[in-house]
Scaffold this motif. Structure first.
Motif, short mmCIF file in Angstrom:
data_model
loop_
_atom_site.label_atom_id
_atom_site.label_comp_id
_atom_site.label_asym_id
_atom_site.label_seq_id
_atom_site.Cartn_x
_atom_site.Cartn_y
_atom_site.Cartn_z
N SER A 1 0.94 -1.11 0.12
CA SER A 1 0.07 -0.12 -0.18
C SER A 1 0.88 1.24 0.05
O SER A 1 1.87 1.35 1.06
N THR A 2 0.73 2.08 -0.86
CA THR A 2 1.58 3.28 -1.18
C THR A 2 0.64 4.46 -1.30
O THR A 2 -0.35 4.35 -2.09
N SER A 3 1.21 5.75 -1.12
CA SER A 3 0.45 6.80 -1.63
C SER A 3 0.59 7.17 -2.97
O SER A 3 1.77 6.42 -3.63
N ALA A 4 -0.09 7.74 -3.74
CA ALA A 4 -0.12 8.03 -5.37
C ALA A 4 1.17 8.63 -5.69
O ALA A 4 1.82 8.34 -6.61
N GLY B 1 11.63 -14.37 -8.36
CA GLY B 1 10.47 -15.15 -7.86
C GLY B 1 9.28 -14.30 -7.24
O GLY B 1 8.59 -15.08 -6.43
N VAL B 2 9.71 -12.82 -6.71
CA VAL B 2 8.69 -12.14 -6.18
C VAL B 2 7.77 -11.48 -7.09
O VAL B 2 8.11 -10.68 -8.08
N SER B 3 6.26 -11.50 -6.74
CA SER B 3 5.32 -10.68 -7.61
C SER B 3 4.80 -9.74 -6.57
O SER B 3 5.02 -9.52 -5.62
N LEU B 4 4.52 -8.63 -7.18
CA LEU B 4 3.85 -7.43 -6.29
C LEU B 4 2.50 -7.12 -6.67
O LEU B 4 1.94 -7.06 -7.82
N ASP B 5 1.53 -6.83 -5.61
CA ASP B 5 0.15 -6.47 -5.77
C ASP B 5 0.26 -4.78 -5.21
O ASP B 5 0.39 -4.88 -3.81
N ILE B 6 0.19 -3.71 -5.96
CA ILE B 6 0.56 -2.41 -5.64
C ILE B 6 -1.01 -1.75 -5.34
O ILE B 6 -1.67 -1.55 -6.54
N VAL B 7 -1.46 -1.23 -4.23
CA VAL B 7 -2.62 -0.40 -4.08
C VAL B 7 -2.20 1.00 -3.83
O VAL B 7 -1.36 1.18 -2.86
N GLU B 8 -2.57 2.00 -4.61
CA GLU B 8 -2.43 3.25 -4.48
C GLU B 8 -3.42 3.94 -3.50
O GLU B 8 -4.58 4.11 -4.26
N ASP C 1 -3.89 7.45 -0.53
CA ASP C 1 -3.24 8.28 0.71
C ASP C 1 -3.91 8.00 2.03
O ASP C 1 -3.49 8.58 3.07
N LEU C 2 -4.98 7.26 1.99
CA LEU C 2 -5.68 6.79 3.24
C LEU C 2 -4.86 5.84 3.99
O LEU C 2 -3.89 5.05 3.54
N VAL C 3 -4.80 5.68 5.37
CA VAL C 3 -4.25 4.91 6.26
C VAL C 3 -4.88 3.62 6.22
O VAL C 3 -5.86 3.70 6.70
N VAL C 4 -4.49 2.35 5.80
CA VAL C 4 -5.13 1.24 5.66
C VAL C 4 -4.70 0.41 6.90
O VAL C 4 -3.96 0.38 7.55
N ASP C 5 -5.95 -0.46 7.27
CA ASP C 5 -5.54 -1.57 8.14
C ASP C 5 -4.94 -2.77 7.50
O ASP C 5 -5.30 -3.38 6.92
N LEU C 6 -3.62 -2.96 7.97
CA LEU C 6 -2.74 -3.94 7.19
C LEU C 6 -3.23 -5.27 7.42
O LEU C 6 -3.52 -5.93 6.27
N LEU C 7 -3.75 -5.35 8.47
CA LEU C 7 -4.02 -6.97 8.70
C LEU C 7 -5.54 -7.15 8.07
O LEU C 7 -5.83 -8.15 7.34
#
Length: 301
Positions: free
Chosen positions: A101-104, A124-131, A133-139
């Protein structure tokens, strides 16, 4: 059943499948079990935990608050088990998917330019990027790493600092030609100021004028949900914006934006961190690889 005979990971796996498949029948097919066996397993799990996890009806299945909490932890535990097995089999080579999760603004100006090198280093690593600016609950969002700007809240999350950056007020030359150049805090009352559409740690624009610091509120006439949206509005000549320095350097160099009220800049800086859940154990190799790479190449100034 004796404690040692309980297959906790097996119960968790079936429960997670029930939640993610939306019912007992679909989970049973995926688990190669009968729907009645799945139902009995969930009932035994609820009895052992002493809490109802799901509410059942003829049309749908819903999680109770206890069920939501158990699902989040169970999903994380199963992911850790999967990663541990993968790492052991691959000699600790980073492998698997990392949800970020990252800011735009950080995503556009820092993360995107360095991603090709990261993917080359770690095939071997794949990325799922969510942009956002809100603070997300990581769990709750099943996020491995979040890039956060500003002061960190007290929490169980672990953090790695990625540097800090200055802030400055900018505007497009066309806007200043139309509205005039402000020279004092009072002059800003006659200008359109572009703000964020959500609550931030610092509400307003801090300025230093006549030897004292003031906090200037930002009227709600024009707002945007992220820093990149605000930057685009400023470039289009909508109004003034106060943005992180690293996000506008290219625009300043090209003349698309110009700094305003530099003499009133208080010199405050905004810190950036890569945060991740702290479980007390070692980080999965895939997550550690990304955080180490960001600490080396993803710093902001």
């Amino acid at each position: 059943m004796a404690r040692g005979e309980i297959n906790r990971s097996g119960e968790m796996e079936v429960f997670v499948r029930v939640v993610e498949q939306g019912g007992f029948s679909a989970a049973a097919r995926q688990s190669r079990m009968t729907p009645s066996a799945v139902s009995k397993l969930i009932a035994r799990l609820e009895a052992r935990l002493g809490s109802r996890l799901v509410t059942r009806s003829t049309r749908r299945l819903e999680l109770t608050p206890e069920g939501c909490a158990f699902y989040e932890r169970a999903a994380r535990i199963l992911a850790d088990i999967e990663e541990a097995e993968r790492s052991a089999g691959a000699g600790e080579r980073p492998a698997g998917r990392v949800r970020v999760s990252t800011s735009a603004s950080y995503g556009a100006h820092v993360l995107a330019p360095i991603l090709p090198e990261f993917l080359i280093r770690h095939p071997g690593v794949s990325l799922d990027i969510v942009e956002t600016d809100l603070v997300v609950d990581l769990l709750a969002e099943r996020t491995d790493v979040a890039i956060r700007a500003g002061p960190l809240r007290t929490s169980s999350l672990l953090a790695r600092k990625l540097g800090d950056t200055g802030k400055l007020i900018v505007a497009a030359p066309a806007y200043l030609a139309r509205a005039g150049i402000p020279h004092s805090a009072a002059d800003l009352d006659a200008h359109v100021r572009i703000g964020f559409s959500y609550a931030r740690a610092v509400e307003g624009w801090p300025l230093r004028e006549n030897g004292r610091e003031i906090m200037l509120p930002v009227p709600a006439r024009v707002q945007a949900s992220d820093g990149e949206g605000i930057r685009r509005l400023a470039r289009a000549g909508v109004g003034l914006a106060r943005l992180a320095a690293f996000t506008v350097r290219a625009d300043l160099a090209a003349g698309r934006l110009v700094p305003v009220l530099e003499a009133l800049n208080p010199g405050d800086r905004e810190s950036f961190h890569a945060v991740h859940p702290g479980s007390g154990g070692p980080l999965p190799a895939r997550v550690r690889a990304l955080i180490d790479f960001l600490a080396e190449h993803g710093r902001v100034t």
